[in-house]
Write a protein that holds these residues in place. Structure first.
Motif, PDB file in Angstrom:
ATOM      1  N   TYR A 156      22.512 -59.193 -16.343  1.00  0.00           N
ATOM      2  CA  TYR A 156      22.729 -59.518 -17.749  1.00  0.00           C
ATOM      3  C   TYR A 156      22.037 -58.475 -18.613  1.00  0.00           C
ATOM      4  O   TYR A 156      21.071 -57.834 -18.181  1.00  0.00           O
ATOM      5  N   THR A 157      22.506 -58.346 -19.845  1.00  0.00           N
ATOM      6  CA  THR A 157      21.886 -57.472 -20.826  1.00  0.00           C
ATOM      7  C   THR A 157      21.367 -58.318 -21.975  1.00  0.00           C
ATOM      8  O   THR A 157      22.055 -59.209 -22.460  1.00  0.00           O
ATOM      9  N   TYR A 158      20.131 -58.020 -22.372  1.00  0.00           N
ATOM     10  CA  TYR A 158      19.545 -58.666 -23.538  1.00  0.00           C
ATOM     11  C   TYR A 158      18.783 -57.591 -24.312  1.00  0.00           C
ATOM     12  O   TYR A 158      17.940 -56.887 -23.733  1.00  0.00           O
ATOM     13  N   GLN A 159      19.086 -57.421 -25.568  1.00  0.00           N
ATOM     14  CA  GLN A 159      18.467 -56.428 -26.447  1.00  0.00           C
ATOM     15  C   GLN A 159      18.375 -55.053 -25.785  1.00  0.00           C
ATOM     16  O   GLN A 159      17.305 -54.462 -25.646  1.00  0.00           O
ATOM     17  N   ASP A 160      19.503 -54.565 -25.331  1.00  0.00           N
ATOM     18  CA  ASP A 160      19.639 -53.216 -24.767  1.00  0.00           C
ATOM     19  C   ASP A 160      18.890 -52.985 -23.449  1.00  0.00           C
ATOM     20  O   ASP A 160      18.700 -51.842 -23.044  1.00  0.00           O
ATOM     21  N   SER A 161      18.439 -54.028 -22.792  1.00  0.00           N
ATOM     22  CA  SER A 161      17.818 -53.906 -21.475  1.00  0.00           C
ATOM     23  C   SER A 161      18.639 -54.681 -20.472  1.00  0.00           C
ATOM     24  O   SER A 161      19.200 -55.726 -20.796  1.00  0.00           O
ATOM     25  N   SER A 162      18.711 -54.175 -19.250  1.00  0.00           N
ATOM     26  CA  SER A 162      19.433 -54.865 -18.171  1.00  0.00           C
ATOM     27  C   SER A 162      18.454 -55.631 -17.310  1.00  0.00           C
ATOM     28  O   SER A 162      17.391 -55.116 -16.948  1.00  0.00           O
ATOM     29  N   TYR A 163      18.826 -56.854 -16.972  1.00  0.00           N
ATOM     30  CA  TYR A 163      18.007 -57.746 -16.159  1.00  0.00           C
ATOM     31  C   TYR A 163      18.826 -58.208 -14.963  1.00  0.00           C
ATOM     32  O   TYR A 163      20.000 -58.526 -15.096  1.00  0.00           O
TER      33      TYR A 163
END
Length: 128
Positions: A38-45
């Motif tokens: 997933y992506t949240y605020q331009d970071s991938s998790y």
């Protein structure tokens, strides 16, 4: 059944197995092409199993792009998946978040590439 009929059946079965395998690992063997990312605020998790955590406050929306393991997919065919992102108590959202439709279904996700996890996440796993 003739030899030709059996051969065609075996080839069809092999093609199905290969297509399933293509969605689980990339050609380099190093990672999943359809991984739970997933992506949240331009970071991938990416999801991390076996982490005990306490859910914090709601952060916003995390997005999961559609799987494109075979290439050639028309961008309009599938929309991205969205779920709620939550803080994980005691750890920065820049390192890890929880993602789920509800707080009860949220799972742990951490930033990182390859097989390396951030040290803060590794400490949670190790129980330190």
């Amino acid at each position: 059944m003739s030899w030709t009929g059996r051969s065609i059946g075996l080839l069809g079965a092999a093609a199905m197995v290969m297509s399933v395998a293509a969605c689980t690992a990339d050609s380099g063997g190093g990672g999943a092409s359809c991984a739970n990312v997933y992506t949240y605020q331009d970071s991938s998790y990416r999801d991390v199993a076996n982490v005990e955590f306490t859910l914090g406050k709601k952060l916003g929306v995390a997005t999961q792009p559609p799987c494109d393991d075979t290439g050639g997919r028309d961008e309009s065919e599938e929309a991205v998946t969205t779920q709620t992102a939550y803080e994980v108590d005691g750890i920065s959202p820049e390192v890890a978040i929880a993602i789920g439709d509800t707080p009860k279904t949220a799972t742990f996700f951490a930033v990182g590439s390859g097989s390396e996890l951030p040290p803060e996440v590794q400490k949670m796993i190790d129980g330190s």
